[in-house]
Design a protein around this motif. Structure first.
Motif, PDB file in Angstrom:
ATOM      1  N   VAL A 291       0.843  -1.192   0.000  1.00 14.99           N
ATOM      2  CA  VAL A 291       0.000   0.000   0.000  1.00 14.99           C
ATOM      3  C   VAL A 291       0.883   1.248   0.000  1.00 14.99           C
ATOM      4  O   VAL A 291       1.766   1.386   0.854  1.00 14.99           O
ATOM      5  CB  VAL A 291      -0.937   0.019   1.226  1.00 14.99           C
ATOM      6  N   ALA A 292       0.663   2.123  -0.970  1.00 13.36           N
ATOM      7  CA  ALA A 292       1.346   3.424  -1.002  1.00 13.36           C
ATOM      8  C   ALA A 292       0.547   4.391  -0.132  1.00 13.36           C
ATOM      9  O   ALA A 292      -0.553   4.792  -0.503  1.00 13.36           O
ATOM     10  CB  ALA A 292       1.449   3.941  -2.430  1.00 13.36           C
ATOM     11  N   VAL A 293       1.074   4.741   1.032  1.00  9.61           N
ATOM     12  CA  VAL A 293       0.320   5.552   1.991  1.00  9.61           C
ATOM     13  C   VAL A 293       0.468   7.036   1.681  1.00  9.61           C
ATOM     14  O   VAL A 293       1.451   7.473   1.077  1.00  9.61           O
ATOM     15  CB  VAL A 293       0.765   5.252   3.440  1.00  9.61           C
ATOM     16  N   GLU A 294      -0.523   7.808   2.133  1.00  8.48           N
ATOM     17  CA  GLU A 294      -0.557   9.244   1.882  1.00  8.48           C
ATOM     18  C   GLU A 294      -0.166  10.017   3.141  1.00  8.48           C
ATOM     19  O   GLU A 294      -0.340   9.524   4.256  1.00  8.48           O
ATOM     20  CB  GLU A 294      -1.964   9.680   1.460  1.00  8.48           C
ATOM     21  N   ASP A 295       0.360  11.232   2.926  1.00 15.94           N
ATOM     22  CA  ASP A 295       0.609  12.100   4.067  1.00 15.94           C
ATOM     23  C   ASP A 295      -0.647  12.921   4.347  1.00 15.94           C
ATOM     24  O   ASP A 295      -1.706  12.691   3.753  1.00 15.94           O
ATOM     25  CB  ASP A 295       1.835  13.000   3.827  1.00 15.94           C
ATOM     26  N   ASP A 296      -0.546  13.901   5.257  1.00 15.08           N
ATOM     27  CA  ASP A 296      -1.739  14.655   5.660  1.00 15.08           C
ATOM     28  C   ASP A 296      -2.245  15.595   4.583  1.00 15.08           C
ATOM     29  O   ASP A 296      -3.314  16.195   4.719  1.00 15.08           O
ATOM     30  CB  ASP A 296      -1.470  15.430   6.954  1.00 15.08           C
ATOM     31  N   ARG A 297      -1.491  15.738   3.471  1.00 18.25           N
ATOM     32  CA  ARG A 297      -1.942  16.560   2.349  1.00 18.25           C
ATOM     33  C   ARG A 297      -2.372  15.720   1.149  1.00 18.25           C
ATOM     34  O   ARG A 297      -2.611  16.239   0.072  1.00 18.25           O
ATOM     35  CB  ARG A 297      -0.845  17.545   1.933  1.00 18.25           C
ATOM     36  N   GLY A 298      -2.444  14.400   1.352  1.00 19.64           N
ATOM     37  CA  GLY A 298      -2.894  13.523   0.284  1.00 19.64           C
ATOM     38  C   GLY A 298      -1.821  13.129  -0.700  1.00 19.64           C
ATOM     39  O   GLY A 298      -2.107  12.508  -1.720  1.00 19.64           O
ATOM     40  N   ARG A 299      -0.556  13.442  -0.406  1.00 23.21           N
ATOM     41  CA  ARG A 299       0.531  13.071  -1.293  1.00 23.21           C
ATOM     42  C   ARG A 299       1.073  11.703  -0.915  1.00 23.21           C
ATOM     43  O   ARG A 299       1.171  11.368   0.274  1.00 23.21           O
ATOM     44  CB  ARG A 299       1.662  14.110  -1.217  1.00 23.21           C
ATOM     45  N   LEU A 300       1.429  10.893  -1.910  1.00 23.71           N
ATOM     46  CA  LEU A 300       1.975   9.571  -1.640  1.00 23.71           C
ATOM     47  C   LEU A 300       3.345   9.710  -0.991  1.00 23.71           C
ATOM     48  O   LEU A 300       4.230  10.391  -1.515  1.00 23.71           O
ATOM     49  CB  LEU A 300       2.071   8.762  -2.935  1.00 23.71           C
ATOM     50  N   SER A 301       3.526   9.057   0.167  1.00 22.53           N
ATOM     51  CA  SER A 301       4.771   9.173   0.917  1.00 22.53           C
ATOM     52  C   SER A 301       5.688   7.979   0.691  1.00 22.53           C
ATOM     53  O   SER A 301       6.909   8.128   0.658  1.00 22.53           O
ATOM     54  CB  SER A 301       4.473   9.304   2.422  1.00 22.53           C
ATOM     55  N   GLY A 302       5.133   6.772   0.566  1.00 21.16           N
ATOM     56  CA  GLY A 302       5.938   5.574   0.404  1.00 21.16           C
ATOM     57  C   GLY A 302       5.112   4.334   0.697  1.00 21.16           C
ATOM     58  O   GLY A 302       3.919   4.422   1.018  1.00 21.16           O
ATOM     59  N   ASP A 303       5.731   3.176   0.589  1.00 20.00           N
ATOM     60  CA  ASP A 303       5.015   1.911   0.677  1.00 20.00           C
ATOM     61  C   ASP A 303       5.105   1.283   2.063  1.00 20.00           C
ATOM     62  O   ASP A 303       6.121   1.417   2.762  1.00 20.00           O
ATOM     63  CB  ASP A 303       5.583   0.916  -0.341  1.00 20.00           C
ATOM     64  N   VAL A 304       4.033   0.583   2.440  1.00 25.45           N
ATOM     65  CA  VAL A 304       4.031  -0.296   3.608  1.00 25.45           C
ATOM     66  C   VAL A 304       3.473  -1.640   3.162  1.00 25.45           C
ATOM     67  O   VAL A 304       2.722  -1.726   2.188  1.00 25.45           O
ATOM     68  CB  VAL A 304       3.177   0.262   4.777  1.00 25.45           C
ATOM     69  N   VAL A 305       3.852  -2.694   3.892  1.00 22.42           N
ATOM     70  CA  VAL A 305       3.304  -4.027   3.639  1.00 22.42           C
ATOM     71  C   VAL A 305       2.195  -4.267   4.659  1.00 22.42           C
ATOM     72  O   VAL A 305       2.453  -4.300   5.866  1.00 22.42           O
ATOM     73  CB  VAL A 305       4.393  -5.112   3.748  1.00 22.42           C
ATOM     74  N   ALA A 306       0.964  -4.399   4.181  1.00 24.05           N
ATOM     75  CA  ALA A 306      -0.174  -4.704   5.044  1.00 24.05           C
ATOM     76  C   ALA A 306      -0.364  -6.222   5.064  1.00 24.05           C
ATOM     77  O   ALA A 306      -0.299  -6.871   4.017  1.00 24.05           O
ATOM     78  CB  ALA A 306      -1.431  -4.013   4.529  1.00 24.05           C
ATOM     79  N   ARG A 307      -0.619  -6.787   6.253  1.00 28.80           N
ATOM     80  CA  ARG A 307      -0.690  -8.243   6.388  1.00 28.80           C
ATOM     81  C   ARG A 307      -1.859  -8.627   7.286  1.00 28.80           C
ATOM     82  O   ARG A 307      -2.113  -7.985   8.308  1.00 28.80           O
ATOM     83  CB  ARG A 307       0.635  -8.762   6.975  1.00 28.80           C
ATOM     84  N   TRP A 308      -2.598  -9.676   6.899  1.00 30.89           N
ATOM     85  CA  TRP A 308      -3.672 -10.196   7.731  1.00 30.89           C
ATOM     86  C   TRP A 308      -3.948 -11.642   7.326  1.00 30.89           C
ATOM     87  O   TRP A 308      -3.551 -12.069   6.227  1.00 30.89           O
ATOM     88  CB  TRP A 308      -4.926  -9.337   7.580  1.00 30.89           C
ATOM     89  N   PRO A 309      -4.615 -12.433   8.172  1.00 29.48           N
ATOM     90  CA  PRO A 309      -4.907 -13.822   7.825  1.00 29.48           C
ATOM     91  C   PRO A 309      -5.886 -13.919   6.659  1.00 29.48           C
ATOM     92  O   PRO A 309      -6.819 -13.121   6.550  1.00 29.48           O
ATOM     93  CB  PRO A 309      -5.529 -14.397   9.102  1.00 29.48           C
TER      94      PRO A 309
END
Length: 357
Positions: A291-309
């Protein structure tokens, strides 16, 4: 007086002015072009055919003030590759590409390279007229270009390949006052517009006109069926079931730069982010999403790995399908680092709640 070097002229242009330049360059080569605004970023897309007759699509990301980081470059290249588009980055003036942001297939254009493109396309006169109009935007003659052309002006007087100074400035003004008006009305800040009092006034008039004509819309209330947090392990044997759960009250959005630099120091911290899904996969009863996450102004900041069963979230329960480019909001806890397919490692979040913002 000697005319300034073309590379200097290019380096002094704003994002929107460079968009007009690239649109002109690729239009001169017979390509269909359009300018797109993705948050604060300006992209120029061109579609056409090579001299051999093959179809060609390209996307140019323009930056004159920001830095293209490795994470942002990766996300941009992935989006282009999925769409079959050649990725370009034009970084001039105050814009730059980080040393670790270069990716296979990503073409980086600096001022000298753009100058070569301009000369090859035969549009140097347009660029110099655009620069002359921008530098004289405070004069009486230039302010007329933002309103209307007089009856005596003939844009074709100097030939099809050479635009008048008035038309060049009006072209840039159209991009700012027209294409950017929606973004400016929301953000209320634009470095491009701040450069000229005339452009600020033009945007203010159009934003006021738009606001006066928008109808009042009552949005429907949506109730989400949300999952119960479960302990997550690499060898999960959780059953496929989903039940409602409240979002963590203490969740915070850690600045991405801090999270990326030292994710292990935030392990166990409850977080929440909004972003766009880049890629998904299943592995050993675990569902993963980049997931490419956004900052508080809606700009893409970078990627995180989201994980769930696997089976924690069903499409009917969360109300939408988890597809690439889907915008989502997630809640969970930081769990150090992880990767989606054994490649680059990013901050990992064990997700307990997922919804569409």
């Amino acid at each position: 007086m000697t005319a300034p070097r073309l590379t200097s002229v290019v380096s002094d242009r704003s994002d929107v002015e460079l968009a007009a330049v690239f649109e002109r360059v690729w239009g001169a080569r017979g390509y269909e072009t359009r300018v797109r605004f993705r948050g604060p970023d300006v992209h120029v897309e061109a579609t056409g055919k090579t001299p051999e007759g093959a179809k060609r699509d390209l996307r140019i990301w323009i930056t004159t003030t920001g830095t293209v980081t490795a994470d942002k470059a990766s996300a941009f290249v992935r989006r282009c590759e999925r769409a079959g588009i050649e990725p370009y980055v034009a970084a001039v003036g105050g814009g730059r590409v980080a040393s670790d942001a270069h990716r296979p297939g990503l073409v980086v254009l600096d001022a000298p390279a753009i100058a070569v493109e301009i000369r090859e396309a035969g549009v140097e006169s347009f660029v110099r007229d655009l620069a002359a109009g921008a530098s004289g935007a405070g004069g009486d003659g230039d302010s007329e270009a933002l309103d209307s052309e007089s009856e005596g002006d003939d844009p074709e007087a100097d030939g099809a390949d050479r635009l008048t100074r008035r038309e060049a400035l009006k072209k840039a003004g159209t991009y700012v006052a027209g294409g950017l008006v929606t973004y400016l009305a929301v953000e209320r800040v634009s470095d491009v517009v701040q450069q000229s009092p005339e452009l600020r006034a033009a945007v203010a008039r159009r934003a006021a006109w738009l606001d006066a004509r928008l109808p009042d819309v009552r949005l429907p209330t949506v109730e989400w069926s949300l999952p119960t947090p479960q302990p997550l392990s690499e060898e999960s044997t959780l059953p496929n079931r989903t039940t409602a759960v409240a979002t963590p009250a203490n969740a915070t959005a850690i600045p991405y730069a801090d999270l990326r630099t030292n994710p292990e120091s935030f392990t166990g911290t409850a977080v929440t982010y909004t972003g766009r899904v880049e890629e998904t996969m299943e592995r050993d009863e675990i569902r993963l999403a980049l997931v490419a996450v956004e900052d508080d102004r809606g700009r893409l900041s970078g990627d995180v790995v989201a994980r769930w069963p696997t089976g924690r979230f069903f499409h009917d329960d969360i109300g939408f399908r988890l597809l690439a480019d889907e915008r989502v909001r997630l809640w969970g806890v930081v769990a150090d680092e992880g990767s989606i397919s054994g490649g680059v490692r990013y901050p990992r979040i064990d997700v307990s709640v997922l919804e569409k913002p």
